[in-house]
Structure formats: structure tokens, C-alpha cells
Design an enzyme around this catalytic site. Structure first.
Site: not given
Ligand code: GLA
Length: 386
Positions: A35, A38, A69, A126, A176, A228
Site C-alpha cells: 500500500e 506504487d 450511466s 467509495g 488499480d 493522500y
Molecule cells: C489508491 C490509489 C493507488 C494506490 C493506493 C494505495 O487506491 O489509487 O494508486 O496508491 O491508493 O496503495
């Protein structure tokens, strides 16, 4: 049970008055471990889940792109050549952002045909299961095909990330979209976020008598604002002060020097990323040599690191994880970007309902909203379905 592919085809036809050209879909994802590694060019180990976003697409004979949608009232419509990051601001930023990002990766938006797109999804929004990457990836493979672009999957992952970063405005990494595009049944995607090389790692949960339980706390989060981006900035600061291009270049052996070089908070952010990269490598090795019954301690350690060093957990996630751990889970951790969303617990099949009851009880006792719990299996990545 109705098939969501029939629903999406019917929804398309109701709205646009003709059948779609085709139907494509992409899954949500769970990150097993790795986590906030990336965007530090490190390692991740997500897998695609059996919850999907389905896209029906039809070609037009002009140069307009329209998206609608089942989860939004409004139809968005724009000329392809007018697509620009600052012109897209509601949920349509995800699909329209992908069309714009394909233009940045070589699609000639003045020459390709217009399209109508209709979207439905069974990926909860979410919950930290990447509903946004599922939309981006389904739209990316659909447009790649009908516009005959021939882009490979790692490039389509970058297209989705570009849409997310520049159009949606969330400074997220490549994990992701890679999971949504590269996943396979019963496998995790072991991705090196520096080289973008990936390997499929067998999970074998079912053979080991295990289930992966999602505990969606319902605490909402957004990666376009706040924490974030702050964590990402701390990582960049830590790398700069340590004299490396990215935290990927540090190993646990560098931590004593990091402790004397960095302020306490930056040190703990760095220690999370460095130890988490090692935990991903260890998890892959253990899955390959022993199997999933032996990865629990690594999952637990990952959660502790996110709670104490990276400080991205919330009380609901901690309670979900501790209650799962205390009631027979092999291991548990929050998953995704943090500040809300979901936890995962790797659980013996026979113990799933006991853990669910225990978590419901613990949440009630703490006065938290009841979480939503369900199991997922590792599934195939984005594909054309019809
Ligand atoms: C979110 C971001 C990912 C990654 C995760 C943390 O999901 O979209 O790119 O940074 O957080 O691992």
C-alpha cells in the site's frame, strides 16, 4: 438473477435508440498487500475481483462522445476535439477523461468516430475497491478496440492513470488500473511499478479452505483531496533528503541512516514504504513456497505499519481488523488508499459468519454505522463480453 450485461444492453438501447456495437467490462480490485508503494516505484500485489463495471458502446457517425450511466441522471455530451482536463468535472470525468487520455497516447481525436457509452457497475463506490479504475479500464479497452489503436494493457493502465491524475485530479499511482487490466482468475498481479513488469501469482485461497472477506466500513474517502496527496509529498521529501530518485531505491538496511537524516514523521512515512515493499516480496515468496495459510503475519504487519507509521487508518478500519484477527482470521489489514473504505480479512471458510457477527457486534458497541461485508474471489481482468 438478471445478467448485468443484459441490463446494460437494454439501458443503452432505451437511451440511444439502437443496440450497442459491443459490451466490455472491467473488475474492481482488492490490494492483498503493498500500500502506497506504487507511486514510490515499488511493488504491489492486488487482484481483480468478481465485481465488475460493464460498458455498452455504440459508434456514431459524427465526432461527439456521449456518456450516461445507471448511477447518474445526466447524459454528458462533448465533441471529441473539445475534450480537455479542465472541462470535465462530474462523474463523466472518468470515461471522458479516458477518451482525452487516449488522445495523449496517440489516438487522433480529430479522426476517430464519435461514440455513445452506457455504464453499469456492481463495484461498490467509495469502498476502496477501485470503482473508478474499473470504469476507466472498461472504457479504455472498449475505445482501444473500436478506434483500432492497438495499445497494450500496460499502456491502457497508464491511460487510466492519466485520466485519474489530470482529469479527476487524484494523484494516484498505477496499481488499480493494472489490477483491473491484468488480473486473472485465482491469481494476484505482482507488479513492479518501476519497470511495469508483472507476474501472475497463484492465490489458492479455495484449495486452502480460505475466503477473502471485505469489510466496507462505509467511511467515505477521496484521494483528490487531503491526506493522500500529503502522504505522497512526504514520500517525495523523504526520497529527496535521502538522495534517491524514489523510495524504491531504499531497503531496510537504509533505515538507520533514514532515522538520523529525517524528521520523525518523514522517517515513519519512509519506514512504512520501505518495509511494505519488503512485505510484498515476502508475501509473493510465501505464496509460492508455502501457500496462503502462511501470509497472515505479513498482512497484520502491513496494517500496523499503515496505522502507526503511515497514519492512514481510521478507528473503524482498526476495529474491523482487530475484531477479525481476534476471531479466527489468518490475517487482516485495511486495503486501498486509506482514510476510510474497506478492510480485508483472510478467513477460514467455516469461520466467515462468526467473524461477520463479531464485527457487527463490535461496530454496534462502538456506536459505528454497520459495515457492509461480503466475500470476493480473484477474477479475470478487463475483457470484451459480447
Ligand atoms: C489508491 C490509489 C493507488 C494506490 C493506493 C494505495 O487506491 O489509487 O494508486 O496508491 O491508493 O496503495
Amino acid at each position: 438473477m438478471t445478467d448485468i450485461r443484459d441490463d446494460v444492453a437494454a439501458g443503452f438501447e432505451d437511451l440511444f435508440g439502437r443496440p450497442p456495437t459491443g459490451i466490455w467490462s472491467a473488475p474492481g480490485r482488492v490490494n492483498l498487500i503493498g500500500e502506497h508503494t506504487d507511486y514510490n516505484e515499488g511493488f504491489v500485489l492486488p487482484f481483480a475481483i468478481n465485481r465488475r463495471t460493464v460498458v455498452a458502446l455504440g459508434l456514431r457517425d459524427d465526432a461527439t462522445i456521449r456518456v450516461a450511466s445507471a448511477f447518474a441522471d445526466q447524459l454528458s455530451s462533448i465533441e471529441l476535439t473539445d475534450l480537455a482536463p479542465d472541462r470535465l468535472d462530474d462523474w463523466s470525468a472518468y470515461p471522458l477523461g479516458v477518451a482525452w487520455a487516449l488522445g495523449q497516447h496517440g489516438a487522433d481525436l480529430a479522426a476517430v468516430p464519435g461514440v455513445d457509452i452506457y455504464i453499469e457497475s456492481t463495484v461498490p463506490v467509495g469502498a476502496g475497491l477501485s470503482s473508478s479504475a474499473a470504469i476507466e479500464s472498461a472504457v479504455a479497452i472498449a475505445l482501444d478496440e473500436v478506434w483500432q489503436l492497438g495499445l497494450d494493457r500496460p499502456t491502457l493502465a497508464k491511460v487510466g492513470q492519466l485520466a485519474e491524475n489530470k482529469v479527476v485530479g487524484a494523484p494516484t499511482g498505477i496499481m488499480d488500473q493494472s489490477a483491473a487490466l491484468l488480473g486473472r482468475d485465482d491469481h494476484a498481479v505482482f507488479l513492479d511499478c518501476r519497470s511495469l513488469e508483472s507476474q501472475l501469482v497463484p492465490l489458492g485461497f479455495a484449495e486452502a479452505g480460505l475466503e477473502l472477506l471485505i469489510i466496507d466500513t462505509g467511511v467515505s474517502h477521496s484521494h483528490a483531496t487531503g491526506g493522500y496527496a500529503e502522504r505522497r509529498a512526504s514520500c517525495e521529501k523523504g526520497a529527496a533528503l535521502m538522495g534517491v530518485a524514489s523510495l524504491r531505491e531504499l531497503s531496510v538496511d537504509d533505515l538507520p541512516r533514514a532515522r538520523t537524516t529525517l524528521d520523525d514523521e518523514t522517517f515513519r512515512r519512509v519506514r512504512h514504504v520501505v518495509t511494505e515493499n519488503q512485505r510484498v516480496l515476502d508475501t509473493v515468496a510465501v505464496l509460492r513456497s508455502v501457500g496462503p495459510l502462511a501470509i497472515g503475519d505479513l498482512l497484520d504487519a502491513s496494517h500496523a505499519s499503515m496505522r502507526d507509521d503511515f497514519e492512514i487508518s481510521v478507528p473503524e478500519l482498526d476495529l474491523a481488523v482487530e475484531t477479525a484477527q481476534g476471531n479466527g482470521a489468518i490475517g487482516a489489514r485495511m486495503t486501498g488508499g486509506g482514510f476510510g473504505g474497506a478492510a480485508i480479512a483472510l478467513v477460514p471458510s467455516a469461520g466467515v459468519s462468526r467473524i461477520q457477527v463479531a464485527i457487527d457486534g463490535a461496530f454496534a458497541e462502538h456506536g459505528f454505522e454497520q459495515p457492509t461485508m461480503f466475500t470476493v474471489t480473484a477474477s479475470s481482468g478487463a475483457a470484451r463480453n459480447r
